[in-house]
Design a protein around this motif. Structure first.
Motif, PDB file in Angstrom:
ATOM      1  N   PRO A 280      -1.546   2.596  -2.905  1.00  0.00           N
ATOM      2  CA  PRO A 280      -1.592   3.697  -1.943  1.00  0.00           C
ATOM      3  C   PRO A 280      -3.013   4.238  -1.791  1.00  0.00           C
ATOM      4  O   PRO A 280      -3.865   4.042  -2.653  1.00  0.00           O
ATOM      5  N   ARG A 281      -3.227   4.937  -0.680  1.00  0.00           N
ATOM      6  CA  ARG A 281      -4.569   5.448  -0.381  1.00  0.00           C
ATOM      7  C   ARG A 281      -4.574   6.974  -0.432  1.00  0.00           C
ATOM      8  O   ARG A 281      -3.537   7.602  -0.550  1.00  0.00           O
ATOM      9  N   ASP A 282      -5.764   7.547  -0.298  1.00  0.00           N
ATOM     10  CA  ASP A 282      -5.883   9.010  -0.358  1.00  0.00           C
ATOM     11  C   ASP A 282      -5.133   9.666   0.797  1.00  0.00           C
ATOM     12  O   ASP A 282      -4.408  10.633   0.616  1.00  0.00           O
ATOM     13  N   ASN A 293      -2.672  12.257  -0.704  1.00  0.00           N
ATOM     14  CA  ASN A 293      -2.088  11.735  -1.931  1.00  0.00           C
ATOM     15  C   ASN A 293      -2.659  12.497  -3.132  1.00  0.00           C
ATOM     16  O   ASN A 293      -3.878  12.642  -3.261  1.00  0.00           O
ATOM     17  N   SER A 294      -1.798  12.964  -4.004  1.00  0.00           N
ATOM     18  CA  SER A 294      -2.263  13.704  -5.179  1.00  0.00           C
ATOM     19  C   SER A 294      -2.794  12.766  -6.264  1.00  0.00           C
ATOM     20  O   SER A 294      -3.406  13.217  -7.231  1.00  0.00           O
ATOM     21  N   SER A 295      -2.541  11.446  -6.130  1.00  0.00           N
ATOM     22  CA  SER A 295      -3.021  10.467  -7.107  1.00  0.00           C
ATOM     23  C   SER A 295      -4.036   9.544  -6.442  1.00  0.00           C
ATOM     24  O   SER A 295      -3.759   8.963  -5.390  1.00  0.00           O
ATOM     25  N   SER A 296      -5.187   9.402  -7.041  1.00  0.00           N
ATOM     26  CA  SER A 296      -6.245   8.552  -6.507  1.00  0.00           C
ATOM     27  C   SER A 296      -6.085   7.123  -6.989  1.00  0.00           C
ATOM     28  O   SER A 296      -5.302   6.838  -7.907  1.00  0.00           O
ATOM     29  N   ARG A 328      -4.374  -2.592   2.496  1.00  0.00           N
ATOM     30  CA  ARG A 328      -4.404  -1.285   3.158  1.00  0.00           C
ATOM     31  C   ARG A 328      -5.459  -0.368   2.552  1.00  0.00           C
ATOM     32  O   ARG A 328      -6.069   0.428   3.262  1.00  0.00           O
ATOM     33  N   PHE A 329      -5.690  -0.467   1.230  1.00  0.00           N
ATOM     34  CA  PHE A 329      -6.672   0.417   0.616  1.00  0.00           C
ATOM     35  C   PHE A 329      -8.067   0.137   1.160  1.00  0.00           C
ATOM     36  O   PHE A 329      -8.860   1.053   1.359  1.00  0.00           O
ATOM     37  N   ILE A 330      -8.384  -1.129   1.422  1.00  0.00           N
ATOM     38  CA  ILE A 330      -9.718  -1.489   1.889  1.00  0.00           C
ATOM     39  C   ILE A 330      -9.904  -1.178   3.362  1.00  0.00           C
ATOM     40  O   ILE A 330     -10.935  -0.638   3.778  1.00  0.00           O
TER      41      ILE A 330
END
Length: 472
Positions: A280-282, A293-296, A328-330
């Motif tokens: 997942p992303r920010d 997103n609360s988790s990086s 997706r993150f990139i």
């Protein structure tokens, strides 16, 4: 901490500039000029649309590079062996994007002949490329072996097919075995992306990819007995199912335990493991919410690495090379979808703002309920004045945003949707015979067309009408 984004009547009176400030992430290159114009990687949205037409995908080369360096850097800091980041080209298959990743030293994950082709169009080191797929054909496997890429085995018949292909080509093929991970602990766990209140395990078990530990225990000796195959290790792909790093780490921990069981039964020790993508992303549209997103990714990396290393070290397992397949993150926030306002309708106490793009261009709105940020691209100091349905111009609902706060908009003015990099262009459709947009890349102050705009003629280029049906 969750940061609330202005969606709903309580946010009327706030401004788009404030909205943007509250939802920017560390690699965004987006700002607002003194005059209130939205600027993406140094260029006004209005100027890009005026020069290249509307709608338009715009790619930031700089954001691509920063995202790649971020995920690679955190894993290199935590992992005590080699780390290879392999871009999942299915997320966006434009060869220019692939070329940026190659320049950064990235590998690639591909599926089938098409993605194998686009991977090498953009440049690739075969040693850092893997072919995935649950139903690979003989032609696909032969092409992969000829290119020298690693094949992640995901069907029993692939072992025989690969061994025969390699014998015919007089080479030894590099392979890994894909493992399925669905820990029992996930039976009570929810998934934001999948819309599950619980039992993510059931979903993971039903996915077609990967072998259970029992099947793997049978297949590993078979692969090791193949003279023309070199078993390099194991792969795992946990799909994007949660923003909770600990749940994600449950899967990689289970993967590590499977590897230990295989070693105990067969004596085989992997030289590499591939933990796939799904990161997942920010700003995470697939969570179906607009909050950050609360988790990086750093949180995810720490949880995942701990689950792997703790298991390996507790069983005196050598730490293998680590590979992963982020897409997706990139590419997610490296692309924006630009367009213009069309007709505005007010009726039944509601407002519909038509735009000249649609869910043809962001299909995961329809298929996965993804939640994107819609912004005006000028007059960003105007107050949000009303709630509107932002809709595409195809003959389905094509709802880009629901009850979304907007300032008073006018037909023709520029607008933008962020995070259009993943599963947008590569999954786009031509429903209603609407040609797909052009794509441009911003590269260190210059702009390049990396995909031309389709025409109506392009849509029908491969069709024909039998002569007896032609109008007389």
């Amino acid at each position: 901490m969750m940061i609330e984004i202005p969606v709903g009547r309580e946010f009327l009176g706030s401004k788009p500039r404030e909205h943007l400030t509250n939802m920017l992430t560390r690699t965004d290159h987006i700002e607002v000029s003194q005059d209130g114009d939205l600027i993406f990687d140094g260029y006004k949205v209005e100027d890009l649309l005026s020069e290249f037409g509307s709608p338009l995908y715009v790619v930031s080369e700089q954001i691509l590079r920063e995202n790649f360096r971020r995920i690679k850097g955190v894993f290199e800091r935590l992992w005590p062996n080699t780390v290879v980041v392999m871009y999942a080209i299915k997320s966006n298959n434009n060869p220019a994007i692939r070329a940026v990743i190659h320049q950064e030293g990235g590998g690639g994950d591909c599926f089938g002949l098409g993605e194998l082709h686009s991977t090498f169009m953009g440049g690739a080191d075969p040693e850092r490329v893997a072919m995935n797929g649950s139903n690979k054909t003989e032609a696909e496997l032969r092409a992969a072996i000829q290119k020298g890429v690693n094949v992640n085995i995901d069907a029993v018949d692939e072992i025989r097919m690969l061994d025969a292909i390699c014998a015919d080509l007089g080479t030894v093929g590099s392979v890994a075995l894909r493992i399925k991970s669905a820990p029992k602990s996930l039976a009570d766990s929810p998934s934001d992306y999948l819309g599950l209140a619980s039992d993510s395990r059931k979903f993971l078990l039903r996915e077609k990819w990967g072998f259970s530990v029992d099947s793997a225990l049978e297949l590993v000796p078979q692969i090791l007995d193949c003279r023309n195959l070199r078993l390099r290790g194991f792969s795992l792909h946990t799909p994007r199912f949660t923003q909770n790093p600990e749940l994600f780490a449950e899967c990689t921990g289970d993967f590590a335990e499977t590897i230990i069981r295989i070693r105990e039964a067969t004596g085989y020790v992997p030289e590499l493991i591939d933990i796939g993508g799904g990161w997942p992303r920010d700003r995470d549209p697939e969570s179906r919410i607009h909050e950050l997103n609360s988790s990086s990714v750093e949180d995810f990396a720490e949880a995942v690495v701990a689950s792997l290393i703790d298991t390996f070290r507790s069983h005196q397992m050598p730490i293998p090379e680590l590979r992963m397949e982020p897409g997706r993150f990139i590419v997610g926030n490296a692309v924006a979808l630009l367009g213009r306002v069309g007709q505005i309708k007010r009726d039944c106490g509601m407002v519909w703002v038509n735009v000249d793009f649609s869910t043809n261009n962001l299909p995961r709105i329809d298929t996965a309920g993804s939640a994107y940020h819609f912004l005006p691209a000028r007059g960003m100091d105007r107050a949000y004045a009303e709630l509107a349905q932002i809709v595409g111009s195809t003959c389905i609902d094509s709802r880009m945003a629901d009850n979304w706060p907007i300032p008073k908009l006018a037909t023709g003015e520029p607008v933008v949707i962020l995070d259009a990099g993943m599963y947008a262009d590569s999954a786009s459709t031509q429903f209603n015979s609407v040609p797909r947009p052009a794509t441009v890349m911003i590269s260190n102050g210059s702009i390049h067309i990396i995909k031309r705009r389709e025409t109506v003629e392009d849509l029908y280029r491969n069709t024909s009408v039998p002569e007896h049906l032609l109008p007389k």
